[in-house]
Design a protein around this motif. Structure first.
Motif, PDB file in Angstrom:
ATOM      1  N   MET A  51      40.280  46.508  36.919  1.00 14.53           N
ATOM      2  CA  MET A  51      39.406  45.456  37.454  1.00 14.53           C
ATOM      3  C   MET A  51      40.053  44.079  37.298  1.00 14.53           C
ATOM      4  O   MET A  51      40.073  43.269  38.237  1.00 14.53           O
ATOM      5  N   ILE A  52      40.569  43.806  36.112  1.00 12.25           N
ATOM      6  CA  ILE A  52      41.183  42.504  35.838  1.00 12.25           C
ATOM      7  C   ILE A  52      42.412  42.291  36.722  1.00 12.25           C
ATOM      8  O   ILE A  52      42.631  41.196  37.265  1.00 12.25           O
ATOM      9  N   LYS A  53      43.215  43.330  36.913  1.00 11.08           N
ATOM     10  CA  LYS A  53      44.396  43.230  37.774  1.00 11.08           C
ATOM     11  C   LYS A  53      43.997  42.946  39.223  1.00 11.08           C
ATOM     12  O   LYS A  53      44.612  42.120  39.895  1.00 11.08           O
ATOM     13  N   GLN A  54      42.964  43.636  39.693  1.00  6.57           N
ATOM     14  CA  GLN A  54      42.512  43.435  41.073  1.00  6.57           C
ATOM     15  C   GLN A  54      42.021  42.007  41.289  1.00  6.57           C
ATOM     16  O   GLN A  54      42.313  41.382  42.317  1.00  6.57           O
ATOM     17  N   MET A  55      41.266  41.480  40.328  1.00  6.81           N
ATOM     18  CA  MET A  55      40.743  40.117  40.459  1.00  6.81           C
ATOM     19  C   MET A  55      41.867  39.083  40.440  1.00  6.81           C
ATOM     20  O   MET A  55      41.815  38.074  41.143  1.00  6.81           O
ATOM     21  N   ALA A  56      42.899  39.348  39.637  1.00  4.04           N
ATOM     22  CA  ALA A  56      44.032  38.426  39.570  1.00  4.04           C
ATOM     23  C   ALA A  56      44.821  38.412  40.878  1.00  4.04           C
ATOM     24  O   ALA A  56      45.385  37.389  41.271  1.00  4.04           O
ATOM     25  N   ALA A  57      44.820  39.556  41.564  1.00  7.43           N
ATOM     26  CA  ALA A  57      45.597  39.685  42.796  1.00  7.43           C
ATOM     27  C   ALA A  57      44.844  39.218  44.028  1.00  7.43           C
ATOM     28  O   ALA A  57      45.457  38.882  45.049  1.00  7.43           O
ATOM     29  N   ASP A  58      43.502  39.179  43.965  1.00  7.89           N
ATOM     30  CA  ASP A  58      42.705  38.832  45.147  1.00  7.89           C
ATOM     31  C   ASP A  58      41.466  38.050  44.712  1.00  7.89           C
ATOM     32  O   ASP A  58      40.586  38.591  44.036  1.00  7.89           O
ATOM     33  N   GLU A  59      41.375  36.810  45.137  1.00  8.91           N
ATOM     34  CA  GLU A  59      40.257  35.958  44.721  1.00  8.91           C
ATOM     35  C   GLU A  59      38.926  36.396  45.323  1.00  8.91           C
ATOM     36  O   GLU A  59      37.864  35.962  44.869  1.00  8.91           O
ATOM     37  N   ASN A  60      38.969  37.257  46.331  1.00 12.21           N
ATOM     38  CA  ASN A  60      37.728  37.755  46.940  1.00 12.21           C
ATOM     39  C   ASN A  60      37.133  38.952  46.205  1.00 12.21           C
ATOM     40  O   ASN A  60      36.055  39.424  46.563  1.00 12.21           O
ATOM     41  N   ILE A  61      37.845  39.450  45.224  1.00 11.08           N
ATOM     42  CA  ILE A  61      37.373  40.592  44.438  1.00 11.08           C
ATOM     43  C   ILE A  61      36.751  40.093  43.145  1.00 11.08           C
ATOM     44  O   ILE A  61      37.338  39.277  42.430  1.00 11.08           O
ATOM     45  N   THR A  62      35.555  40.574  42.852  1.00  8.34           N
ATOM     46  CA  THR A  62      34.850  40.176  41.631  1.00  8.34           C
ATOM     47  C   THR A  62      34.271  41.400  40.934  1.00  8.34           C
ATOM     48  O   THR A  62      33.631  42.237  41.564  1.00  8.34           O
ATOM     49  N   TYR A  63      34.519  41.489  39.641  1.00  2.00           N
ATOM     50  CA  TYR A  63      33.888  42.506  38.801  1.00  2.00           C
ATOM     51  C   TYR A  63      33.221  41.817  37.617  1.00  2.00           C
ATOM     52  O   TYR A  63      33.660  40.739  37.185  1.00  2.00           O
ATOM     53  N   TRP A  64      32.192  42.455  37.103  1.00  3.31           N
ATOM     54  CA  TRP A  64      31.543  41.930  35.908  1.00  3.31           C
ATOM     55  C   TRP A  64      32.249  42.521  34.693  1.00  3.31           C
ATOM     56  O   TRP A  64      31.824  43.536  34.122  1.00  3.31           O
ATOM     57  N   VAL A  65      33.344  41.880  34.332  1.00  2.00           N
ATOM     58  CA  VAL A  65      34.153  42.380  33.225  1.00  2.00           C
ATOM     59  C   VAL A  65      34.725  41.197  32.467  1.00  2.00           C
ATOM     60  O   VAL A  65      35.048  40.155  33.055  1.00  2.00           O
ATOM     61  N   GLY A  66      34.818  41.322  31.150  1.00  4.44           N
ATOM     62  CA  GLY A  66      35.376  40.247  30.345  1.00  4.44           C
ATOM     63  C   GLY A  66      34.357  39.190  29.985  1.00  4.44           C
ATOM     64  O   GLY A  66      33.194  39.237  30.403  1.00  4.44           O
ATOM     65  N   SER A  67      34.793  38.202  29.231  1.00  3.34           N
ATOM     66  CA  SER A  67      33.884  37.183  28.694  1.00  3.34           C
ATOM     67  C   SER A  67      33.347  36.244  29.761  1.00  3.34           C
ATOM     68  O   SER A  67      32.337  35.570  29.544  1.00  3.34           O
ATOM     69  N   GLU A  68      34.009  36.172  30.930  1.00  2.00           N
ATOM     70  CA  GLU A  68      33.581  35.253  31.978  1.00  2.00           C
ATOM     71  C   GLU A  68      32.662  35.917  32.999  1.00  2.00           C
ATOM     72  O   GLU A  68      32.356  35.326  34.033  1.00  2.00           O
ATOM     73  N   ALA A  69      32.214  37.123  32.739  1.00  2.00           N
ATOM     74  CA  ALA A  69      31.342  37.823  33.683  1.00  2.00           C
ATOM     75  C   ALA A  69      30.022  37.079  33.854  1.00  2.00           C
ATOM     76  O   ALA A  69      29.439  36.598  32.883  1.00  2.00           O
ATOM     77  N   ASP A  70      29.558  36.973  35.110  1.00  2.00           N
ATOM     78  CA  ASP A  70      28.293  36.286  35.390  1.00  2.00           C
ATOM     79  C   ASP A  70      27.097  37.094  34.896  1.00  2.00           C
ATOM     80  O   ASP A  70      26.060  36.537  34.545  1.00  2.00           O
ATOM     81  N   PHE A  71      27.239  38.422  34.906  1.00  2.00           N
ATOM     82  CA  PHE A  71      26.165  39.291  34.432  1.00  2.00           C
ATOM     83  C   PHE A  71      26.689  40.093  33.230  1.00  2.00           C
ATOM     84  O   PHE A  71      27.794  39.854  32.760  1.00  2.00           O
ATOM     85  N   GLU A  72      25.893  41.033  32.760  1.00  2.00           N
ATOM     86  CA  GLU A  72      26.310  41.835  31.612  1.00  2.00           C
ATOM     87  C   GLU A  72      27.647  42.496  31.894  1.00  2.00           C
ATOM     88  O   GLU A  72      27.823  43.194  32.879  1.00  2.00           O
ATOM     89  N   SER A  73      28.606  42.275  31.014  1.00  2.00           N
ATOM     90  CA  SER A  73      29.968  42.752  31.231  1.00  2.00           C
ATOM     91  C   SER A  73      30.051  44.274  31.124  1.00  2.00           C
ATOM     92  O   SER A  73      29.405  44.893  30.274  1.00  2.00           O
ATOM     93  N   PHE A  74      30.843  44.866  32.008  1.00  2.00           N
ATOM     94  CA  PHE A  74      31.089  46.304  31.943  1.00  2.00           C
ATOM     95  C   PHE A  74      31.894  46.620  30.690  1.00  2.00           C
ATOM     96  O   PHE A  74      32.946  46.035  30.448  1.00  2.00           O
TER      97      PHE A  74
END
Length: 291
Positions: free
Chosen positions: A214-237
């Motif tokens: 998930m983190i790799k995908q978000m780093a490669a494409d700004e249009n991809i969002t996952y709820w993962v890590g400390s910066e997640a907008d909702f409850e982190s996976f």
């Protein structure tokens, strides 16, 4: 989101028949036996199977439900998937279309019967929930309500049959849930996610890989969002469920799936991750299913 969460909880809460639970329980203990390579269902004439007419006994449901029986083309083997029941509602701004899959051709009739009964029960429960929601909305002055339940055969080989069932609820916005059953066609058992592994350590191994991906995908494409890590907008996976939705691909790879809104915003839809075998190899009971 509360309405969508309620619908998801209702779907997740549908009771699996005790007979099916026992079959799952038995399948975990039943070590699959490899078949001789030259002994496959390809020995059956596909043309003969395709020409055969399939009849299924009508299920006993409310006469208010519009039902039909239809077949899909033969799926390359003696085991087939059919549309066992179809429920349609079209009333003003309220629309529902529920297609129920059915498995036929298994010699294990207990497994076949309990799977089909589960699929019928799922859609009848969804239909009842739709009726209840429709009455509530009408009492509140009206509005739009939609529900669609369908299915897809995601894997069909000589060894494996995976059937995914999708439920889309539309009340303002929409939610989508997916559940998949994977059947060992040769040994005729239902495969569960825990049954593939030695112990529950697979949960951490798979979850760690998915979070990193998930983190790799978000780093490669700004249009991809996952709820993962400390910066997640909702409850982190954090971790998959022990019974997370999964399937096995035609080339013997494990995939893990998440419902819409489960680990990402709605525009990301239903999400599926293919797990590299080296990530889980040490946790597998054998390489019979996953290679």
């Amino acid at each position: 989101m509360s309405k969508l969460n309620d619908s998801k909880k209702q779907y997740d809460g549908i009771k699996i028949p005790e007979e099916l639970s026992q079959i799952v329980h038995d399948s975990i203990r039943k070590a699959p036996k490899k078949q001789p390579k030259n002994k496959t269902f390809k020995q059956w004439g596909i043309g003969i199977a395709a020409a055969a007419t399939l009849f299924i006994t009508s299920v006993n449901v409310s006469p208010a439900l519009a039902q039909s029986l239809s077949t899909v083309p033969v799926l390359g083997s003696i085991v087939q998937v059919i549309t066992l029941q179809e429920i349609q509602v079209a009333k003003d701004t309220y629309n529902a279309e529920l297609k129920t899959p059915g498995v036929t051709g298994l010699e294990n009739k207990e497994l076949e019967k309990t799977l089909n009964e589960k699929y019928i029960a799922e859609n009848e429960a969804l239909y009842k929930d739709f009726q209840k929601d429709m009455k509530v909305i009408e009492a509140e002055g009206g509005g739009h309500l939609g529900m669609e339940s369908t299915y897809e055969v995601v894997t069909d080989t000589d060894d494996i049959l995976s059937i995914s069932r999708y439920v889309v609820n539309t009340v303002g916005s929409s939610s989508t849930t997916m559940r998949t059953d994977t059947i060992d066609k040769k040994n005729e058992i239902l495969i569960t996610l825990p049954s593939l592994f030695k112990n529950d350590q697979y949960i951490e191994a798979i979850s760690t890989y998915i979070k990193e991906d998930m983190i790799k995908q978000m780093a490669a494409d700004e249009n991809i969002t996952y709820w993962v890590g400390s910066e997640a907008d909702f409850e982190s996976f954090e971790a998959i469920r022990p019974d997370q939705t999964f399937s096995i691909t035609a080339n013997h790879k494990l995939t893990i799936s998440f419902d819409k809104y489960e680990v990402a915003p709605g525009y990301m839809g239903v999400l599926t991750f293919e797990i590299p075998t080296e990530v889980i190899k040490s946790h597998l009971i054998s390489d019979y299913y996953i290679k």
